[in-house]
Design an enzyme around this catalytic site. Structure first.
Site, short mmCIF file in Angstrom:
data_model
loop_
_atom_site.label_atom_id
_atom_site.label_comp_id
_atom_site.label_asym_id
_atom_site.label_seq_id
_atom_site.Cartn_x
_atom_site.Cartn_y
_atom_site.Cartn_z
N ASP A 19 1.32 -1.21 5.08
CA ASP A 19 0.98 0.04 5.79
C ASP A 19 -0.47 0.31 5.42
O ASP A 19 -0.77 0.98 4.44
CB ASP A 19 1.92 1.15 5.29
CG ASP A 19 1.78 2.44 6.07
OD1 ASP A 19 1.18 2.41 7.16
OD2 ASP A 19 2.25 3.48 5.57
N CYS A 45 -1.44 4.03 11.10
CA CYS A 45 -1.30 5.27 11.87
C CYS A 45 -2.57 5.48 12.69
O CYS A 45 -3.05 6.60 12.83
CB CYS A 45 -0.97 6.47 10.97
SG CYS A 45 -2.19 6.79 9.70
N ASP A 88 -4.64 -4.07 -6.81
CA ASP A 88 -5.33 -4.26 -5.55
C ASP A 88 -4.60 -5.36 -4.79
O ASP A 88 -4.53 -6.51 -5.24
CB ASP A 88 -6.79 -4.67 -5.84
CG ASP A 88 -7.59 -4.88 -4.58
OD1 ASP A 88 -6.99 -5.01 -3.49
OD2 ASP A 88 -8.83 -4.93 -4.68
N CYS A 106 0.90 -1.18 0.00
CA CYS A 106 0.00 0.00 0.00
C CYS A 106 0.92 1.21 0.00
O CYS A 106 1.14 1.84 1.03
CB CYS A 106 -0.87 -0.01 1.25
SG CYS A 106 -2.12 -1.31 1.25
N ALA A 113 1.48 4.37 -1.67
CA ALA A 113 1.44 5.83 -1.87
C ALA A 113 1.24 6.58 -0.56
O ALA A 113 0.51 6.10 0.30
CB ALA A 113 0.31 6.17 -2.84
N PRO A 114 1.88 7.74 -0.43
CA PRO A 114 2.69 8.46 -1.41
C PRO A 114 4.15 8.00 -1.50
O PRO A 114 4.93 8.60 -2.23
CB PRO A 114 2.62 9.91 -0.93
CG PRO A 114 2.44 9.79 0.56
CD PRO A 114 1.64 8.55 0.79
N GLY A 115 4.53 6.98 -0.75
CA GLY A 115 5.84 6.41 -0.97
C GLY A 115 6.89 6.73 0.08
O GLY A 115 8.05 6.39 -0.10
N GLY A 116 6.47 7.37 1.17
CA GLY A 116 7.44 7.75 2.21
C GLY A 116 8.22 6.55 2.72
O GLY A 116 9.46 6.58 2.78
N LYS A 117 7.51 5.49 3.08
CA LYS A 117 8.21 4.35 3.70
C LYS A 117 8.99 3.57 2.63
O LYS A 117 10.08 3.10 2.89
CB LYS A 117 7.21 3.47 4.45
CG LYS A 117 6.56 4.22 5.61
CD LYS A 117 5.63 3.38 6.42
CE LYS A 117 4.86 4.22 7.43
NZ LYS A 117 3.84 5.09 6.82
#
Ligand SMILES: C[S@@+](CC[C@H](N)C(=O)[O-])C[C@H]1O[C@@H](n2cnc3c(N)ncnc32)[C@H](O)[C@@H]1O
Length: 439
Positions: free
Chosen positions: A325, A378, A306, A258, A260-264
């Site tokens: 995430d 989160c 998906d 999962c 986006a936005p791609g931080g991890k």
């Protein structure tokens, strides 16, 4: 030269806040659309600060309006309603002197095209000033307007974290400056802190998260040294824990399910040269992953798909590491996403919990024996976190939880829960689920 007046800036903020609070639109999306109307970065920063504060305080100051108005405002005057909320927010939360806030808000009514309502705006704000003490007492007598959180969430907090409810509420209403993640693939945190100091940007290393730097104040990120060269990214410290908890070594085959936005995903790639597939359901959101990878000079395989339907996108080769995430209530990040309190409903939770479970069940067969799936949310709600992870373990005999011990938070069920504000972090839950090598 800009012809935008302070009243125009407030009018832009009021329109944006009305779209967020009354039309249910996302704060980030609305700001991305509305702020470009303001030509100067100072005006954009002020409008943005107003909208964030207005969303954070909406459940308090909007509750004051029926006590100040003789009759409710019609829906077509939604932006005027938001402007009144912003008038109260400026006086009560942002420390704008009363006379200045009243004058500017009255002028902004004209900028909104509501010239005829300037008298009403003036009367409402002046009545607030006359009756302030009694009205504040009334607002404080109601749990929602006192805490600025919706009733369903207050109930959930008291049920899940009774001893911590007060600190969670206070942290969820705090205004926090951004945290940066220093891109270790491009330089050390010590060197980057020196670049920040040279640029007169006040910042501090996080005490125990080795990539994290906390800024003293918000700023336009493009002013950060090396921003366009990918020296750093904006990411809360709690989110920066994912990469080290997943601990994927060089050469590992990693799925960020999962993404986006791609931080991890970017952080995992900054730490070690892994083969990472970033999967995302929403094609438009995958563009953000692509942009972040490009700015940070990183590479991953990008897939739209998906995660609950691997047959449509999986090549059949197992992953050694999976990050899930998961979509969640976002109740751990209210301080950074104040609109979540206005949009999320108790009735969203069963579907979110079912979706998280479907994601866990669908991804587990894609994990190699001996591999690790890091489940992250989160959220601070136990049904999405400890209870979810425990139910998964109960249903999967080949799964075991690996221990997590961090300087902030506590073990909860098979995982680890950080609550908002602990060591300056967002609320976040992690569970490390390992697939046994033999059953
Ligand atoms: C919590 S966010 C992920 C944040 C991301 N890991 C990061 O650190 O930047 C969850 C993401 O999952 C995506 N998503 C939701 N359901 C999905 C599914 N079934 N398959 C793939 N992605 C999904 C959402 O569109 C959203 O972008």
């Amino acid at each position: 030269m800009s012809t935008v007046t302070p009243a125009d800036t407030r009018a832009v903020a009021a329109r944006a806040l009305a779209e967020i609070a009354l039309d249910g639109r996302s704060l980030r999306e609305v700001l991305a659309q509305q702020l470009p109307r303001l030509p100067q970065s100072r005006e954009r920063a002020f409008a943005s600060a107003l909208v964030y504060a207005g969303a954070r305080g909406w459940l308090r100051w909007n509750a004051a309006l029926p006590r100040l108005l003789q009759k409710p405002l019609p829906r077509r005057l939604g932006a005027l309603q938001a402007l009144l909320v912003l008038g109260l927010t400026q006086m009560e939360d942002l420390g704008v002197p009363a006379h200045a806030a009243v004058a500017a808000t009255v002028d902004a009514a004209r900028a909104l095209g509501h010239d005829a309502q300037r008298g009403l705006v003036n009367a409402v704000l002046r009545r607030w000033l006359r009756e302030r003490d009694a009205l504040l007492a009334q607002l404080d007598a109601d749990a929602v307007s006192r805490t600025r959180l919706p009733d369903w969430l207050l109930q959930a907090l008291h049920a899940d974290w009774p001893a911590y409810a007060a600190s969670i509420i206070s942290a969820s209403n705090a205004e926090v400056p951004p945290t940066l993640r220093v891109n270790s693939a491009r330089g050390s945190r010590t060197d980057y802190l020196q670049c920040l100091a040279a640029a007169a940007i006040d910042a501090q290393a996080h005490a125990w998260i080795d990539s994290a730097v906390t800024l003293a104040a918000s700023l336009d990120v493009t002013r950060l040294p090396g921003w366009f060269e990918g020296s750093c990214a904006v990411q809360d410290g709690a989110a920066q824990l994912a990469a080290s908890l997943l601990d994927a070594p060089t050469g590992a085959r990693v799925l960020d399910a999962c993404a986006a936005p791609g931080g991890k995903a970017c952080h995992i790639l900054e730490r070690s040269a892994v083969q990472l597939t970033a999967l995302e359901l929403a094609p438009a959101r995958l563009t953000r992953v692509r942009d972040n990878l490009a700015r940070l000079r990183l590479h991953a395989e990008l897939r739209v798909g998906d995660a609950t339907q691997p047959a449509a996108w999986w090549d059949g080769v197992t992953y050694t590491h999976i990050l899930l995430d998961a979509p969640c209530s976002a109740t751990g990040v209210l301080r950074r996403q104040p609109d979540v309190r206005l949009h999320r409903r108790a009735s969203d939770l069963p579907a979110l919990i079912a979706q998280q479970r479907a994601l866990l069940d669908a991804l587990w067969p894609l994990l190699a024996r001996g591999g690790t799936l890091l489940y992250a949310t989160c959220s601070i709600l136990r049904g999405e976190n400890a209870v979810q992870a425990a139910a998964f373990l109960a249903a999967h005999g080949d799964a075991e939880a690996l221990p997590i011990t961090l300087p902030a938070g506590r073990a909860d069920g098979p995982g680890w829960q950080i609550l908002p504000g602990e060591d300056g972090l967002d609320g976040m839950f992690y569970a490390r689920l390992r697939k046994r090598t033999a059953c």
